[in-house]
Write a protein that holds these residues in place. Structure first.
Motif, PDB file in Angstrom:
ATOM      1  N   ASN A 152      -2.061  -3.528  -9.559  1.00  0.00           N
ATOM      2  CA  ASN A 152      -2.011  -4.688 -10.443  1.00  0.00           C
ATOM      3  C   ASN A 152      -1.754  -5.980  -9.678  1.00  0.00           C
ATOM      4  OD1 ASN A 152      -2.414  -3.012 -12.598  1.00  0.00           O
ATOM      5  ND2 ASN A 152      -0.252  -2.834 -13.116  1.00  0.00           N
ATOM      6  N   GLU A 153      -0.778  -5.937  -8.762  1.00  0.00           N
ATOM      7  CA  GLU A 153      -0.376  -7.175  -8.092  1.00  0.00           C
ATOM      8  C   GLU A 153      -1.414  -7.652  -7.088  1.00  0.00           C
ATOM      9  OE1 GLU A 153       3.653  -7.576  -6.723  1.00  0.00           O
ATOM     10  OE2 GLU A 153       4.305  -5.939  -8.006  1.00  0.00           O
ATOM     11  N   ILE A 154      -1.927  -6.770  -6.270  1.00  0.00           N
ATOM     12  CA  ILE A 154      -2.869  -7.194  -5.239  1.00  0.00           C
ATOM     13  C   ILE A 154      -4.185  -7.645  -5.850  1.00  0.00           C
ATOM     14  CG2 ILE A 154      -4.253  -6.386  -3.291  1.00  0.00           C
ATOM     15  CD1 ILE A 154      -1.955  -4.869  -2.282  1.00  0.00           C
ATOM     16  N   ASP A 155      -4.641  -6.940  -6.894  1.00  0.00           N
ATOM     17  CA  ASP A 155      -5.916  -7.323  -7.494  1.00  0.00           C
ATOM     18  C   ASP A 155      -5.870  -8.713  -8.112  1.00  0.00           C
ATOM     19  OD1 ASP A 155      -7.120  -5.029  -6.717  1.00  0.00           O
ATOM     20  OD2 ASP A 155      -6.983  -4.017  -8.650  1.00  0.00           O
ATOM     21  N   GLY A 156      -4.671  -9.181  -8.447  1.00  0.00           N
ATOM     22  CA  GLY A 156      -4.571 -10.500  -9.075  1.00  0.00           C
ATOM     23  C   GLY A 156      -4.307 -11.615  -8.085  1.00  0.00           C
ATOM     24  N   ILE A 157      -4.323 -11.325  -6.779  1.00  0.00           N
ATOM     25  CA  ILE A 157      -4.039 -12.354  -5.771  1.00  0.00           C
ATOM     26  C   ILE A 157      -5.323 -12.751  -5.060  1.00  0.00           C
ATOM     27  CG2 ILE A 157      -2.762 -12.869  -3.665  1.00  0.00           C
ATOM     28  CD1 ILE A 157      -0.688 -10.829  -4.518  1.00  0.00           C
TER      29      ILE A 157
ATOM     30  N   LYS B 132      -2.974 -15.441   2.288  1.00  0.00           N
ATOM     31  CA  LYS B 132      -1.612 -15.703   2.767  1.00  0.00           C
ATOM     32  C   LYS B 132      -0.586 -15.066   1.838  1.00  0.00           C
ATOM     33  CE  LYS B 132       1.689 -17.637   5.160  1.00  0.00           C
ATOM     34  NZ  LYS B 132       2.039 -17.068   6.473  1.00  0.00           N
ATOM     35  N   GLU B 133      -0.845 -15.185   0.533  1.00  0.00           N
ATOM     36  CA  GLU B 133       0.053 -14.591  -0.456  1.00  0.00           C
ATOM     37  C   GLU B 133       0.008 -13.070  -0.375  1.00  0.00           C
ATOM     38  OE1 GLU B 133       0.827 -14.867  -5.277  1.00  0.00           O
ATOM     39  OE2 GLU B 133      -0.576 -16.246  -4.307  1.00  0.00           O
ATOM     40  N   ILE B 134      -1.184 -12.521  -0.107  1.00  0.00           N
ATOM     41  CA  ILE B 134      -1.307 -11.062   0.022  1.00  0.00           C
ATOM     42  C   ILE B 134      -0.505 -10.566   1.222  1.00  0.00           C
ATOM     43  CG2 ILE B 134      -2.926  -9.248   0.704  1.00  0.00           C
ATOM     44  CD1 ILE B 134      -4.881 -10.272  -1.218  1.00  0.00           C
ATOM     45  N   TYR B 135      -0.556 -11.298   2.338  1.00  0.00           N
ATOM     46  CA  TYR B 135       0.185 -10.870   3.529  1.00  0.00           C
ATOM     47  C   TYR B 135       1.681 -10.727   3.193  1.00  0.00           C
ATOM     48  CZ  TYR B 135      -4.034 -12.679   5.826  1.00  0.00           C
ATOM     49  OH  TYR B 135      -5.329 -12.944   6.191  1.00  0.00           O
ATOM     50  N   GLU B 136       2.216 -11.723   2.503  1.00  0.00           N
ATOM     51  CA  GLU B 136       3.636 -11.692   2.164  1.00  0.00           C
ATOM     52  C   GLU B 136       3.937 -10.554   1.176  1.00  0.00           C
ATOM     53  OE1 GLU B 136       4.246 -15.625   0.768  1.00  0.00           O
ATOM     54  OE2 GLU B 136       4.250 -16.521   2.782  1.00  0.00           O
ATOM     55  N   LYS B 137       2.996 -10.348   0.238  1.00  0.00           N
ATOM     56  CA  LYS B 137       3.188  -9.300  -0.760  1.00  0.00           C
ATOM     57  C   LYS B 137       3.144  -7.912  -0.103  1.00  0.00           C
ATOM     58  CE  LYS B 137       3.489 -10.070  -4.568  1.00  0.00           C
ATOM     59  NZ  LYS B 137       4.696 -10.288  -5.399  1.00  0.00           N
TER      60      LYS B 137
ATOM     61  N   GLU C 136       6.478  -7.218   1.489  1.00  0.00           N
ATOM     62  CA  GLU C 136       7.487  -6.987   0.448  1.00  0.00           C
ATOM     63  C   GLU C 136       7.311  -5.589  -0.169  1.00  0.00           C
ATOM     64  OE1 GLU C 136       7.253  -9.790  -2.818  1.00  0.00           O
ATOM     65  OE2 GLU C 136       7.992  -8.215  -4.130  1.00  0.00           O
ATOM     66  N   MET C 137       6.046  -5.226  -0.427  1.00  0.00           N
ATOM     67  CA  MET C 137       5.782  -3.947  -1.090  1.00  0.00           C
ATOM     68  C   MET C 137       6.138  -2.750  -0.209  1.00  0.00           C
ATOM     69  SD  MET C 137       2.233  -4.507  -3.144  1.00  0.00           S
ATOM     70  CE  MET C 137       2.237  -5.218  -4.785  1.00  0.00           C
ATOM     71  N   VAL C 138       5.748  -2.793   1.073  1.00  0.00           N
ATOM     72  CA  VAL C 138       6.045  -1.628   1.926  1.00  0.00           C
ATOM     73  C   VAL C 138       7.542  -1.489   2.158  1.00  0.00           C
ATOM     74  CG1 VAL C 138       3.826  -1.494   3.098  1.00  0.00           C
ATOM     75  CG2 VAL C 138       5.630  -2.931   4.053  1.00  0.00           C
ATOM     76  N   SER C 139       8.253  -2.609   2.187  1.00  0.00           N
ATOM     77  CA  SER C 139       9.702  -2.507   2.370  1.00  0.00           C
ATOM     78  C   SER C 139      10.338  -1.849   1.156  1.00  0.00           C
ATOM     79  CB  SER C 139      10.309  -3.886   2.632  1.00  0.00           C
ATOM     80  OG  SER C 139      10.174  -4.714   1.497  1.00  0.00           O
TER      81      SER C 139
ATOM     82  N   LEU D  73      -9.200  -3.713   1.508  1.00  0.00           N
ATOM     83  CA  LEU D  73     -10.319  -3.959   0.593  1.00  0.00           C
ATOM     84  C   LEU D  73     -10.114  -5.260  -0.165  1.00  0.00           C
ATOM     85  CD1 LEU D  73     -12.929  -2.676  -0.492  1.00  0.00           C
ATOM     86  CD2 LEU D  73     -11.562  -1.647  -2.310  1.00  0.00           C
ATOM     87  N   ARG D  74      -8.869  -5.511  -0.595  1.00  0.00           N
ATOM     88  CA  ARG D  74      -8.580  -6.759  -1.332  1.00  0.00           C
ATOM     89  C   ARG D  74      -8.800  -7.973  -0.430  1.00  0.00           C
ATOM     90  NH1 ARG D  74      -9.129  -8.493  -6.077  1.00  0.00           N
ATOM     91  NH2 ARG D  74     -10.135 -10.153  -4.955  1.00  0.00           N
ATOM     92  N   ILE D  75      -8.339  -7.877   0.815  1.00  0.00           N
ATOM     93  CA  ILE D  75      -8.488  -8.995   1.758  1.00  0.00           C
ATOM     94  C   ILE D  75      -9.970  -9.236   2.053  1.00  0.00           C
ATOM     95  CG2 ILE D  75      -8.044  -9.724   4.131  1.00  0.00           C
ATOM     96  CD1 ILE D  75      -5.332  -8.214   3.888  1.00  0.00           C
ATOM     97  N   GLU D  76     -10.733  -8.155   2.205  1.00  0.00           N
ATOM     98  CA  GLU D  76     -12.174  -8.315   2.450  1.00  0.00           C
ATOM     99  C   GLU D  76     -12.852  -8.978   1.246  1.00  0.00           C
ATOM    100  OE1 GLU D  76     -14.235  -4.667   3.169  1.00  0.00           O
ATOM    101  OE2 GLU D  76     -16.041  -5.669   3.898  1.00  0.00           O
TER     102      GLU D  76
END
Length: 494
Positions: free
Chosen positions: A161-166, A170-175, A178-181, A291-294
């Motif tokens: 949900n979160e990645i698909d909406g970004i 730059k915001e994805i990198y930070e997310k 945060e998510m893996v932690s 995939l999201r970044i691409e």
């Protein structure tokens, strides 16, 4: 010892045979094959199985329907769905429908065997519970495993949900960090982009974001091998070149078969090593992110080309009329000055910047004999030129990206007293950014020469704005405009 009997349901003979080899020949399980859902149900009616592995996309009966029918007719048999990475959402939905777990293609031997072993272990634990009086301890273990599974499912759904909406990388990198932690409960996590042999850390938790040379580090290994690397205690931490005291897990993000980024996680809070299941989960996570970044990169290219095309269209309109050349650029500039005075957000400024540039795009549909006429327009000609906001709106309408810019294009000739066109909007029914455009568009028209008149002076134009304040224009916008460099006469175009 009987390790268990497994049914493999897949219409793809290659996948089917590979799974059979892994489970039967490597894992030592007794495996049977079914070529689709209907064949699978028939085998389930004749034979008892400990696990079922099923594809989701199959002819005659898809995997989701097969799952529902299996749960109905043979309750208690754990079902593992096999999915391509692009359909991971379907896998999560399948787990909501009762699937025990899922694996993604292409899968690794250890992932398949680890999943089978975990599920069979849980089944044996349940069996012991029913035949052992030490139920409290076993129920506690089951609850622990259940909580862990629910937590991981929740995180995977959150990722989707979160990645698909970004749409900002730059915001994805930070997310990602945060998510893996959160997912792996680690003290250190970082994500970096590979640039000229260096890893430029874009986001980090528990370590410093900086550029690190990959030469001689585990990053170099990850980039060249294009696969993950688990550095063990004693190896050097690439972040600070000190000996590691716990495993350091580096995962490549790959686009077009090249590593473009590396995700790193280390220092699990409980001090344990990463399990096979966690490694598999992290790899799935990284693929989803890549995939999201691409997709974002493709979107940025498409968006940039679209904007350049629209700007070229505006330039071609202004090239027809030397008197209005650069009008759109000046209007956008004046409107941004007002936005600055009124403390608009960056998002609103972007709408003004682009919408202001496009506001007259509808003039492409007005005949040159009308648009460039050096004398007074007839009533019919005036009606034609008044159509340009609607024409502009119709040009932009099929493009779904610019809803607020469309408002600016359609309504930039509305008046605060409702006597404007095309819709006769009045007062605050006219969007605020449009009311700004009403003022600055008229100001630029007054202060530049036209075929039928010469430009007014700045003083005359300001007097006209003040005279029409509260009728043609929103008085508050006029006040704001007079505080800008253009309003003070410091940056007026000609």
């Amino acid at each position: 010892m009987d390790k268990g009997r497994i049914l493999i349901v897949d219409d793809d003979p290659i996948v089917r045979d590979v799974l059979y080899d892994i489970l039967n020949n490597v894992g030592g399980y007794q495996a049977d094959l079914a070529f689709d859902g209907i064949d699978g149900l028939e085998k389930l009616s004749r034979q008892e199985y400990d696990i079922v592995f099923t594809d989701l996309t199959m002819p005659r009966m898809n995997g989701m329907d097969f799952l529902k029918e299996t749960i109905k007719t043979v309750p208690g048999v754990p079902v593992v769905v096999i999915t391509g990475f692009s359909s991971i959402d379907n896998a999560v939905n399948a787990m909501r429908e009762g699937a025990k777990d899922f694996i993604t293609k292409p899968f690794k031997i250890e992932t398949v065997l680890g999943t089978a072993a975990k599920i069979l272990g849980e089944r044996r634990l349940l069996f012991k519970i029913s035949h052992n009086h030490d139920n409290e301890n076993m129920v506690g273990k089951l609850n622990s495993e259940l909580f862990k599974s629910l937590h991981e499912i929740g995180i995977l759904q959150s990722i989707s949900n979160e990645i698909d909406g970004i749409f900002s990388n730059k915001e994805i990198y930070e997310k990602l960090v945060e998510m893996v932690s959160r997912l792996f409960v680690v003290r250190e996590a970082s994500f970096g982009i590979v640039e000229n042999g260096d890893l430029k850390i874009e986001a980090a938790i528990g370590t410093t974001a900086r550029t690190i040379s990959s030469i001689g580090t585990i990053f170099e290994t990850v980039i060249s091998a294009k696969t993950y690397y688990m550095a063990l205690p004693g190896e050097l931490n690439p972040h600070d070149n000190t000996p590691l005291t716990s495993p350091f897990f580096s995962i490549p993000l790959i686009m077009n078969e090249e590593v473009f980024g590396i995700l790193n996680i280390s220092h699990k809070a409980d001090g344990t090593a990463f399990t096979d299941y966690e490694i598999s989960l992290a790899l799935t996570f990284a693929k989803k992110a890549a995939l999201r970044i691409e997709n974002n990169a493709l979107y940025e290219v498409f968006y940039s080309n679209l904007i350049n095309t629209l700007k070229s269209l505006v330039t071609s309109i202004e090239a027809r009329d030397i008197y209005t050349r650069n009008h759109s650029e000046r209007v956008a500039n004046y409107a941004l000055q007002v936005a600055e005075v009124m403390n608009f957000s960056n998002d609103d400024k972007e709408i003004i910047r682009f919408g202001g540039y496009l506001h007259d795009i509808g003039k492409i549909g007005v005949r040159d004999t009308v648009l460039l006429k050096p004398s007074k327009l007839t009533d019919d000609e005036f009606r034609e030129i008044r159509l340009h906001p609607v024409i502009g709106d119709n040009i932009i309408k099929p493009i779904k990206f610019f809803p607020r810019e469309r408002e600016l294009i359609r309504h930039h000739h509305e008046r605060f007293d409702g006597k404007g066109y095309p819709d006769g909007l009045a007062g605050e029914r006219i969007p605020l950014v449009v009311r700004i455009m009403n003022v600055v568009d008229t100001f630029d028209a007054m202060t530049t020469s036209r075929p039928y008149r010469t430009a007014r002076t700045h003083k005359d134009a300001v007097e006209e704005l003040l005279r029409c304040s509260g009728t043609q224009f929103d008085g508050e916008i006029v006040k704001a405009f007079l505080q800008t460099p253009a309003g003070r006469g410091e940056s007026v175009g000609s």
